[in-house]
Design a protein around this motif. Structure first.
Motif, mmCIF file in Angstrom:
data_model
loop_
_atom_site.group_PDB
_atom_site.id
_atom_site.type_symbol
_atom_site.label_atom_id
_atom_site.label_comp_id
_atom_site.label_asym_id
_atom_site.label_seq_id
_atom_site.Cartn_x
_atom_site.Cartn_y
_atom_site.Cartn_z
ATOM 1 N N LEU A 70 -11.990 5.456 4.825
ATOM 2 C CA LEU A 70 -12.142 4.566 3.664
ATOM 3 C C LEU A 70 -13.519 3.914 3.649
ATOM 4 O O LEU A 70 -14.142 3.768 2.595
ATOM 5 C CB LEU A 70 -11.038 3.504 3.671
ATOM 6 N N LEU A 72 0.873 4.065 -2.887
ATOM 7 C CA LEU A 72 0.546 5.469 -2.617
ATOM 8 C C LEU A 72 1.674 6.396 -3.067
ATOM 9 O O LEU A 72 1.434 7.472 -3.624
ATOM 10 C CB LEU A 72 0.244 5.668 -1.127
ATOM 11 N N GLN A 109 -16.377 6.167 -10.096
ATOM 12 C CA GLN A 109 -15.784 6.338 -8.767
ATOM 13 C C GLN A 109 -14.959 7.622 -8.719
ATOM 14 O O GLN A 109 -15.036 8.401 -7.762
ATOM 15 C CB GLN A 109 -14.918 5.122 -8.427
ATOM 16 N N MET A 144 -15.213 10.783 -6.289
ATOM 17 C CA MET A 144 -14.117 11.125 -5.363
ATOM 18 C C MET A 144 -13.661 12.566 -5.539
ATOM 19 O O MET A 144 -13.266 13.225 -4.582
ATOM 20 C CB MET A 144 -12.954 10.152 -5.525
ATOM 21 N N ARG A 188 -15.930 6.520 2.584
ATOM 22 C CA ARG A 188 -15.769 6.785 1.151
ATOM 23 C C ARG A 188 -16.508 5.725 0.327
ATOM 24 O O ARG A 188 -17.257 6.052 -0.603
ATOM 25 C CB ARG A 188 -14.270 6.776 0.800
ATOM 26 N N LEU A 206 -7.814 -1.028 -4.100
ATOM 27 C CA LEU A 206 -9.103 -0.559 -3.563
ATOM 28 C C LEU A 206 -8.912 0.653 -2.666
ATOM 29 O O LEU A 206 -9.608 1.663 -2.782
ATOM 30 C CB LEU A 206 -9.749 -1.658 -2.703
ATOM 31 N N ILE A 207 -7.957 0.533 -1.720
ATOM 32 C CA ILE A 207 -7.720 1.614 -0.762
ATOM 33 C C ILE A 207 -7.210 2.860 -1.480
ATOM 34 O O ILE A 207 -7.649 3.969 -1.214
ATOM 35 C CB ILE A 207 -6.719 1.161 0.331
ATOM 36 N N GLY A 208 -6.281 2.652 -2.410
ATOM 37 C CA GLY A 208 -5.681 3.774 -3.125
ATOM 38 C C GLY A 208 -6.611 4.382 -4.168
ATOM 39 O O GLY A 208 -6.289 5.416 -4.749
ATOM 40 N N GLY A 209 -7.743 3.734 -4.425
ATOM 41 C CA GLY A 209 -8.711 4.287 -5.359
ATOM 42 C C GLY A 209 -8.258 4.251 -6.809
ATOM 43 O O GLY A 209 -8.599 5.129 -7.594
ATOM 44 N N VAL A 210 -7.457 3.226 -7.163
ATOM 45 C CA VAL A 210 -6.999 3.102 -8.562
ATOM 46 C C VAL A 210 -7.338 1.699 -9.082
ATOM 47 O O VAL A 210 -7.520 0.761 -8.306
ATOM 48 C CB VAL A 210 -5.473 3.319 -8.694
ATOM 49 N N LEU A 221 0.829 -1.210 0.000
ATOM 50 C CA LEU A 221 0.000 0.000 0.000
ATOM 51 C C LEU A 221 0.861 1.257 0.000
ATOM 52 O O LEU A 221 0.613 2.196 -0.778
ATOM 53 C CB LEU A 221 -0.928 0.004 1.225
#
Lengths: 442, 442
Positions: free
Chosen positions: B119, A119, B138, B142, B122, A162-166, A115
């Motif tokens: 998260l 990031l 998404q 965001m 979100r 998922l966490i990084g939104g990519v 992660l």
């Protein structure tokens, strides 16, 4: 250390702690040392032969206590990560000594390391793209960013996405469950044509399912050429690279931006201790740095010290490098190598037992301590075998799927495992397999 | 426990570990217990009076060892989080017992708890908005999401926003450094008018700078009405809420979706141990859930067990609830309350010493164990005082800025602190202050 020495040393440590508590009022609240005090006091690499416990504990009093929790906690970590990096023959670019740009940090788990790398890569990509096209918003860029890993990568990689939104895309692995250049290249071309921006690749050395190895020597140059961050996740297998005969498995790490493995998995360091290195420290600190007044200090901008809080998700830190220091010195590099070799030898012993029995098959190449095997036949019969094994509670196996096959995984992982245990386990498995096959015929 | 009992008990524990190692071959590799085995074996709340060490260690053998590391590690954590929740009189919705939808989990730090909450919020916001407008990507959502905290919130909140890839805005605090309804409402209206989507608010109880308290009773209802996730961060102050006379500071937590404080800060549990509760477990698991074959298990979908890996960033977990169990039983609730009360009393003692000296001023209301004070005068003279204090190394202070004022922070935080230490510290500060003022006049 055998249990009788453990009893003696453990009790000495209890007294050490109690003495410390009783004498605490006589100690200064803040150390006298200057940044960088620790490195000159200890050797620049791990000992080959074991040190005595006596020597180590004397060094605690001499080297650690004067530096208290801070800066000793940070400085020992930096040096231990250099020691460990050298044990693996990591490229010099990943080390801190000689004032390079790289360095190592202890994370809690490989999930966190992945992660943090994602990031950092995300921030770097956003900065690069905004420098070229200042009108682009962060969200507009993130919508197009795409990361890759093999379809055999650990679920934590998908989770980091998922966490990084990519977006994270799985690259189909080859017949040996390895990510290869051709499949990656194909995905890159398809995604670039669709307007996406590839920015991050996770290559796995020693997958969870079957301990397969992505082809770093093929994948690495592509990442460098295409300006994608390459993170190498060797969570389990990494410990083996301290043996010269396994070091070739790490070839290609020179192309990576970050590398991670878990000494808590197979290098006798207690959980948690996940070792992560980066080639450019500023890539991590650039992604996370915030400096409120209550966290400022007088060495803030000196360049002399490492603020590990900018390298990780949590703010607080434990003194985890102490256990690395103890383990590396108690075993010596040779002792640790012997430990790895014994496990690999025992897994090959199990492999040959399986191969001698025509009812069974080996499902993936045995490279380190994991043997993937199954009864020739249906998934159902193998599920029934696993059920019997785990219900008997003499050994415990965790299964996986390789393509459409349900596979049993025999992992050598206990500190005290011997050939006799492997032999006994195999006899036990054979008996239960006979029961399963008999039940199936009936 | 005094040091002489510590010596005895510590050595018994060393023998316990050694005996375990010597007898390990006689143990089963997998426990016989069924999910939910542990809760009926222990009381449903923490003892008021201390238990003996003997009792606790007997329970380890009787209750924990049969459940091995798993499921004992998970089940004890669930019950300890209920114990602790009841000590704080948290609303029942946050507890696991009685088969509610909420529950508690141990995180490593408040930073992680804030990030996990952000998260989850979100994901929930994205799902809600996509359900209403399926054409929204998404990234498009965001780009418009906006989170809020007070301008006094810890830097980890800003960091969570950075990591989560969403805007975070600081709400100007009032004269008591508290976030109030009016300022929040103003920001919401401005941002909604600009097309943004408010989704997440962090309220702080006991800020790092000056231990101020956001007005939960005002802010909470707004969050509920506006469909924003409310996370309450009481990292430091939370421990005090076990005392009835401080519990009112937590009023309004009934409006929160998640609540967090750090028993490792002020409740005698060693680092790390950050306690986090949510009202709906499914909000967390919905944000993180991934289930590869090698992590599946036979109770997967039974609803009987808690898979904490879906509640947090890392995958692996330590057995941190053991230290909570030991501490709660060794002290009893009354012992822990007495510990908090003593610290608060000592901070008021320091406060009154400061107030008696006309050269000094108190800079924020003293509610718990932190006293913010300074010399009346310039920031420069206070910076000089801090420098002298920290150079003398008899005590150690960490400063902060309150608005444009440079402020010293006297924090009562040692387990063994007594009135004599506070008196001695004040004498020392007064002496150094005199030196600083003399030097200034010269």
């Amino acid at each position: 250390m055998n249990t009788s020495e453990f009893r003696r040393r453990g009790k000495e440590m209890v007294d050490y702690v109690a003495d410390y508590m009783e004498g605490i009022e006589g100690r200064q609240v803040y150390p006298d040392v200057e940044p960088g005090y620790l490195r000159p006091l200890i050797p620049d690499s791990a000992p080959q032969e074991p040190d005595t416990f006596e020597d180590i504990i004397n060094d605690i009093e001499k080297i650690i206590m004067p530096g208290a929790a801070s800066p000793a906690c940070t400085e020992l970590e930096t040096v231990m990560m250099d020691w460990l990096g050298k044990m693996l023959e990591l490229p010099k670019a990943f080390l801190t000594e000689n004032a390079g740009e790289g360095g190592g940090v202890i994370q809690g788990s490989a999930s966190e390391a992945t992660l943090v790398a994602l990031l950092a890569a995300r921030t770097k990509a956003i900065h690069r793209l905004q420098a070229a096209s200042p009108e682009l918003t962060q969200a507009a860029i993130m919508e197009k960013l795409v990361a890759y890993s093999s379809d055999q990568a650990h679920s934590s990689v998908e989770r980091a996405g998922l966490i990084g939104g990519v977006k994270l895309k799985a690259i189909p692995s080859d017949g040996n469950f390895a990510m290869r250049a051709s499949a990656l290249q194909e995905a890159l071309e398809r995604d670039r044509a669709a307007g996406l921006i590839p920015f991050f690749v996770v290559a796995t050395l020693g997958t969870t399912t079957c301990c397969s190895f992505d082809n770093l020597l093929e994948v690495g140059p592509i990442c460098n050429k295409e300006d994608m961050w390459l993170h190498v996740d060797a969570a389990y297998a990494g410990s083996a690279f301290i043996c010269p005969e396994f070091r070739h498995l790490l070839n290609g790490v020179e192309f990576a931006d970050s590398f991670n493995f878990n000494p808590h998995k197979w290098l006798l360091v207690n959980f948690d201790c996940s070792a992560m290195w980066v080639k450019k420290r500023s890539d991590l600190t650039g992604a996370f740095r915030l400096d409120p007044t209550y966290l400022k200090h007088s060495h803030q901008d000196s360049g002399l010290i490492t603020d590990y809080r900018h390298w990780q998700i949590p703010l607080g830190r434990r003194f985890r490098s102490l256990k690395m220091w103890f383990v590396f010195r108690m075993y010596g590099v040779k002792g640790l190598q012997a430990y790895i070799r014994k496990h690999v030898q025992l897994s090959h012993e199990f492999e040959s037992l399986v191969l001698q029995d025509p009812r069974f098959e080996i499902c993936a190449e045995v490279t380190l301590g994991l043997v993937c095997f199954r009864l020739k036949g249906s998934n159902k019969v193998n599920e029934a075998l696993l059920q019997r094994i785990n219900s008997a509670k003499k050994i415990h196996l965790v299964p996986c799927h390789l393509r459409d096959k349900f596979v049993l995984r025999f992992a050598i992982c206990s500190r005290t495992v011997e050939s006799a245990h492997v032999q006994r386990a195999w006899e036990h498995i054979k008996e239960l397999a006979a029961d399963v096959l008999r039940a199936e015929r009936e």
